[in-house]
Write an enzyme that holds these catalytic residues in place. Structure first.
Site, mmCIF file in Angstrom:
data_model
loop_
_atom_site.group_PDB
_atom_site.id
_atom_site.type_symbol
_atom_site.label_atom_id
_atom_site.label_comp_id
_atom_site.label_asym_id
_atom_site.label_seq_id
_atom_site.Cartn_x
_atom_site.Cartn_y
_atom_site.Cartn_z
ATOM 1 N N HIS A 206 4.116 -18.056 -27.417
ATOM 2 C CA HIS A 206 5.240 -18.599 -26.637
ATOM 3 C C HIS A 206 5.904 -17.506 -25.787
ATOM 4 O O HIS A 206 7.128 -17.507 -25.609
ATOM 5 C CB HIS A 206 6.290 -19.241 -27.543
ATOM 6 C CG HIS A 206 5.796 -20.428 -28.314
ATOM 7 N ND1 HIS A 206 5.927 -21.717 -27.872
ATOM 8 C CD2 HIS A 206 5.153 -20.510 -29.503
ATOM 9 C CE1 HIS A 206 5.402 -22.547 -28.764
ATOM 10 N NE2 HIS A 206 4.915 -21.851 -29.759
ATOM 11 N N ASN B 288 7.659 -28.508 -30.576
ATOM 12 C CA ASN B 288 6.697 -28.508 -29.477
ATOM 13 C C ASN B 288 6.743 -29.844 -28.748
ATOM 14 O O ASN B 288 7.410 -30.773 -29.194
ATOM 15 C CB ASN B 288 5.273 -28.288 -30.018
ATOM 16 C CG ASN B 288 5.004 -26.832 -30.387
ATOM 17 O OD1 ASN B 288 5.736 -25.925 -29.986
ATOM 18 N ND2 ASN B 288 3.949 -26.611 -31.148
ATOM 19 N N HIS C 178 14.610 -19.816 -35.129
ATOM 20 C CA HIS C 178 14.065 -19.726 -36.485
ATOM 21 C C HIS C 178 14.218 -21.083 -37.179
ATOM 22 O O HIS C 178 15.354 -21.556 -37.351
ATOM 23 C CB HIS C 178 14.841 -18.658 -37.251
ATOM 24 C CG HIS C 178 14.322 -18.380 -38.622
ATOM 25 N ND1 HIS C 178 13.260 -19.067 -39.187
ATOM 26 C CD2 HIS C 178 14.710 -17.488 -39.559
ATOM 27 C CE1 HIS C 178 13.039 -18.605 -40.394
ATOM 28 N NE2 HIS C 178 13.901 -17.649 -40.644
HETATM 29 FE FE1 HDE Z 1 5.974 -20.697 -34.046
HETATM 30 N N1 HDE Z 1 6.302 -18.707 -33.789
HETATM 31 N N2 HDE Z 1 4.816 -20.263 -35.660
HETATM 32 N N3 HDE Z 1 5.451 -22.657 -34.237
HETATM 33 N N4 HDE Z 1 7.021 -21.130 -32.430
HETATM 34 C C1 HDE Z 1 7.045 -18.173 -32.803
HETATM 35 O O1 HDE Z 1 8.689 -16.523 -33.130
HETATM 36 C C2 HDE Z 1 4.759 -19.078 -36.285
HETATM 37 C C3 HDE Z 1 4.704 -23.207 -35.220
HETATM 38 C C4 HDE Z 1 7.315 -22.371 -31.940
HETATM 39 O O2 HDE Z 1 11.183 -20.117 -27.427
HETATM 40 C C5 HDE Z 1 7.297 -16.706 -33.000
HETATM 41 O O3 HDE Z 1 10.441 -15.658 -32.014
HETATM 42 C C6 HDE Z 1 3.974 -19.182 -37.487
HETATM 43 C C7 HDE Z 1 4.836 -24.634 -35.227
HETATM 44 C C8 HDE Z 1 8.094 -22.259 -30.737
HETATM 45 O O4 HDE Z 1 11.558 -18.309 -28.617
HETATM 46 C C9 HDE Z 1 6.601 -16.391 -34.326
HETATM 47 C C10 HDE Z 1 3.558 -20.485 -37.543
HETATM 48 C C11 HDE Z 1 5.682 -24.932 -34.192
HETATM 49 C C12 HDE Z 1 8.268 -20.892 -30.542
HETATM 50 C C13 HDE Z 1 6.025 -17.739 -34.699
HETATM 51 C C14 HDE Z 1 4.090 -21.166 -36.391
HETATM 52 C C15 HDE Z 1 6.058 -23.684 -33.589
HETATM 53 C C16 HDE Z 1 7.592 -20.223 -31.617
HETATM 54 C C17 HDE Z 1 6.940 -15.850 -31.824
HETATM 55 C C18 HDE Z 1 2.665 -21.130 -38.580
HETATM 56 C C19 HDE Z 1 6.143 -26.308 -33.716
HETATM 57 C C20 HDE Z 1 8.983 -20.223 -29.383
HETATM 58 C C21 HDE Z 1 8.230 -15.333 -31.255
HETATM 59 C C22 HDE Z 1 3.207 -21.100 -39.884
HETATM 60 C C23 HDE Z 1 6.914 -27.038 -34.719
HETATM 61 C C24 HDE Z 1 10.437 -20.080 -29.659
HETATM 62 C C25 HDE Z 1 9.250 -15.839 -32.126
HETATM 63 C C26 HDE Z 1 11.120 -19.451 -28.477
HETATM 64 C C27 HDE Z 1 7.578 -18.835 -31.777
HETATM 65 C C28 HDE Z 1 5.353 -17.913 -35.834
HETATM 66 C C29 HDE Z 1 3.822 -22.523 -36.126
HETATM 67 C C30 HDE Z 1 6.935 -23.649 -32.450
HETATM 68 C C31 HDE Z 1 5.569 -15.290 -34.293
HETATM 69 C C32 HDE Z 1 3.663 -18.059 -38.453
HETATM 70 C C33 HDE Z 1 4.183 -25.617 -36.206
HETATM 71 C C34 HDE Z 1 8.607 -23.398 -29.855
HETATM 72 O O5 HDE Z 1 7.518 -15.984 -35.302
#
Ligand code: HDE
Length: 711
Positions: free
Chosen positions: A76, A149, A340
């Site tokens: 993202h 999402n 978060h």
């Molecule tokens: Fe994320 N995801 N994600 N994700 N995600 C990040 O956090 C992660 C997942 C989502 O505009 C990171 O600050 C793991 C699902 C959005 O700043 C990170 C897993 C969904 C955004 C991270 C998931 C998301 C992130 C990268 C599996 C939809 C952008 C930078 C367990 C429900 C937020 C940050 C923004 C961002 C980890 C799965 C949505 C690396 C480990 C499911 C919208 O922490």
């Protein structure tokens, strides 16, 4: 949808005001506050001499510059944000005690960040990808982040697989190719061995992955969460965002062309809409599942690769979010905002969804490396609006100046403060879920069905949507170089729907294999029983779900739609003004695209400001085309290849086209001549009919016939 109708509203003036806001009339200073007399020349030993180390102004400026970048988000990375507010329609106290969902008098501030997933920070907006839709609610009880999402499901079921998924979709590590694209070997290698990914994967092949605008996409919390009411009773909930402008997408051909014409297309669209007063709005929806219904579905509600069809559990719209302010500073706000899923308030709680559980660890961890300190919560965009009191102290970039002697609990010297908050006072207590289990590293068999919902999705689409989807698979697999990966994918697609697999096989020039040599699902432990973890054949528990096809989500508004009016000197001024007034009344934006820049003169001798010369713009940046008459004007346009390209391309992309009087000649000189009876092509017809066709977004029925137009 509010339109700023003030005649004085001038976007350029507004922009200028914004630019000079914080330094208006002020002298330049260093970061230590000394006024700066010269920021153009370093301090030297003589005019042509060496620079002196003593120059603290130079050193400060360069040092700051050297450290301007922070690591981009691992996923993202490319995103755009906006401020706004959320208002509740009716108290939801039977489900939750959260203030934002019970107090209808509140106007809760929000900050939203939309993003793509795979590309880097500078990648193009129109990549075929999932879009992030993350909302920070600044509630009176603390921050609530809904980090979702634009698709209702995710690729994987367990957080443990996230690094594998992301490594497979990111550019291949030896050559760092391709940027922001899933169309490559490593992604399909992973997908074809991890069948739980198929549902999200088929959504990414659909038009949902190439939205017309961030303002025209749905949002989903994906996981099942819990709502807890004052009596401590829990209901399961899925969160939905429903855009009031409807859900709309563009074609892949447009996406490819927009990549060249405007890589910031979505970012610009959001910014411009808000500046123009066309504030984007979404309704928040709850899908509520009583605790006792947890096991009544044909799938597990803890499995994040499954949606709950709206036909089974309707979405109740409980409030509305409006985005009405652009950020003042991209870095300070959009880049530094830290979401978060673990930021919740009393009344909202988690479930055991193993993907959600892993996320609860990941997001704080990532902020430590991105923002550099546990004090990231003190950055203005991340600060709650209520007061923060605890015994956490110091660390990099601490902003708060804590007073007093006590930074521990319990204490007597500090009067026992900050004291603990009783539940009745709003103290957070976790839902007391009974857990009685063995410690195992396993996946529940109830997560095994990998084919039923991808098949439901495909069945629910209209034929044109299905064709786009098959084309997308053909494109993506066509970019893979290993035959065994393509064959495996064809085998898998055939399990979802034979019709889909046959179309893709035909496009690839390959046969659908009848067997494959390794088990479908290999995302299992070394000692696990392989057979037990293979996905069974698809089930049909619902024939179709209307909510899955964009046809049923169209909105019916032309607010902020951009209409290109093709003109040259001598155009029919009255026809333009009639059309302009009628469409602007409904909130559309009419732009004059002329054979040259500056001004164009109409047949009444009046000068009109040109918005863009034909050479500097492209049809793919507009929603519809209007060609007013005026003999001279049309004669000029007929000599411009670009004007004809506008018509042909707009026809190909199924957009609405209106011409008046002599404007018809432009249709005759293009493929337009074969589309005069098309339901979204208007010759001397009313602006109302044209507006209806624009509100429908596209005439997809035209698509098959329009394939005769060369791209
Ligand atoms: Fe994320 N995801 N994600 N994700 N995600 C990040 O956090 C992660 C997942 C989502 O505009 C990171 O600050 C793991 C699902 C959005 O700043 C990170 C897993 C969904 C955004 C991270 C998931 C998301 C992130 C990268 C599996 C939809 C952008 C930078 C367990 C429900 C937020 C940050 C923004 C961002 C980890 C799965 C949505 C690396 C480990 C499911 C919208 O922490």
């Amino acid at each position: 949808m509010k339109k700023n109708s003030s005649e004085e509203h001038n976007p350029k003036q507004e922009d200028l005001k914004r630019n000079t806001k914080d330094a208006d009339g002020k002298a330049m200073t260093t970061n230590q506050g000394q006024k700066v007399n010269d920021t153009n020349n370093s301090l030297k030993a003589g005019e042509r001499g060496a620079t002196l180390l003593e120059d603290f102004i130079l050193r400060e400026k360069i040092t700051h510059f050297d450290h301007e970048r922070i690591p981009e988000r691992i996923v993202h990375a490319r995103g755009s944000g906006a401020h706004g507010y959320f208002e509740l329609y009716e108290s939801q106290e039977k489900y939750t005690k959260a203030g934002i969902f019970t107090d209808t008098s509140r106007k809760t501030p929000v900050f939203v960040r939309f993003s793509t997933v795979a590309g880097n920070k500078g990648s193009a907006d129109l990549a075929r990808d999932v879009r992030g839709f993350a909302t920070k609610f600044y509630t009176e009880e603390g921050i609530f982040d809904l980090v979702g999402n634009n698709m209702p499901i995710f690729f994987i079921q367990d957080a443990m697989k996230f690094p594998d998924l992301i490594h497979s979709v990111k550019p291949e590590p030896d050559r760092e190719i391709p940027q922001a694209a899933s169309a490559h070997d490593t992604f399909y290698d992973f997908v074809s061995h991890t069948t739980e990914t198929l549902h999200n994967q088929i959504w990414v092949m659909s038009d949902r992955a190439i939205p017309r605008s961030f303002r025209m996409m749905e949002g989903f919390g994906i996981h099942t969460f819990r709502l807890i009411n004052h009596e401590g009773k829990s209901h399961f909930v899925k969160f939905h965002w429903k855009p009031l402008l409807g859900v709309h997408s563009i074609t892949w051909d447009e996406a490819v062309k927009i990549h060249g014409a405007d890589t910031d297309f979505h970012r610009r669209d959001l910014w411009d809409a808000i500046e123009a007063g066309h504030y984007p709005e979404w309704e928040l929806g709850f899908q509520i599942i009583p605790e006792e219904d947890e096991h009544k579905f044909d799938f597990d509600i803890l499995d994040p690769t499954k949606l709950i069809p709206e036909e089974m559990v309707p979405v109740q719209r409980i409030g509305k979010m409006t985005l009405n302010r652009n950020p003042d500073n991209f870095f300070a706000e959009t880049e530094q905002v830290a979401f978060h899923p673990g930021h919740v308030v009393p009344g909202i709680d988690f479930t055991n969804d193993p993907l959600l559980q892993g996320r609860l660890f990941s997001y704080t961890d990532t902020q430590l490396s991105r923002l550099g300190s546990p004090n990231f919560s003190e950055i203005p965009i991340n600060r709650p609006i209520n007061e923060v009191h605890n015994n956490q102290r110091d660390a990099h970039m601490r902003m708060t100046v804590n007073k007093g002697k006590t930074a521990y609990f319990p204490n007597s010297i500090g009067g026992g403060c900050p004291h603990l908050a009783k539940m009745a006072e709003g103290g957070f207590t976790s839902y007391e879920e009974r857990i009685d289990a063995k410690k195992v590293r396993e996946r529940s068999e109830s997560f095994n069905d990998h084919f039923s919902q991808p098949a439901l999705f495909y069945r629910s689409l209209q034929p044109w949507e299905q064709n786009h989807l098959a084309d997308a698979y053909t494109f993506e697999l066509g970019k893979c170089t290993y035959d065994h990966i393509k064959e495996r994918m064809l085998y898998i697609l055939n399990q979802i729907e034979e019709d889909l697999a046959s179309k893709v096989a035909k496009g690839l020039g390959m046969e659908i294999p009848t067997e494959i040599d390794t088990p479908l699902n290999q995302a299992i432990g070394a000692d696990a029983d392989v057979e037990k973890h293979q996905p069974p054949q698809k089930k049909v528990y619902l024939d179709k779900s209307e909510a899955l096809s964009q046809t049923h989500l169209s909105g019916n508004s032309i607010v902020s739609r951009k209409i290109a009016t093709l003109v040259s000197d001598g155009f029919d001024g009255e026809a333009l003004m009639n059309m302009k007034n009628a469409l602007e009344e409904k909130g559309a934006i009419i732009q004059l695209i002329a054979t040259h820049g500056g001004t164009v003169t109409c047949d009444k001798g009046k000068n009109h400001q040109v918005d863009a010369a034909l050479l500097t713009t492209e049809s793919v940046l507009f929603d519809a085309i209007f060609v007013p008459g005026g003999e001279e004007s049309v004669k000029d346009l007929l000599t411009e290849a670009k004007a004809k390209k506008f018509i042909n391309e707009s026809l190909m992309h199924c957009k609405a086209i209106a011409v008046s009087k002599e404007g018809e000649q432009l249709l005759d000189a293009t493929y337009g001549k074969d589309f005069k009876d098309d339901q979204a092509v208007f010759i001397n017809q009313s602006a109302d009919d044209f507006a209806k066709a624009i509100a429908n977004h596209r005439n997809w029925n035209r698509e098959e016939k329009a394939k005769s137009i060369p791209a």
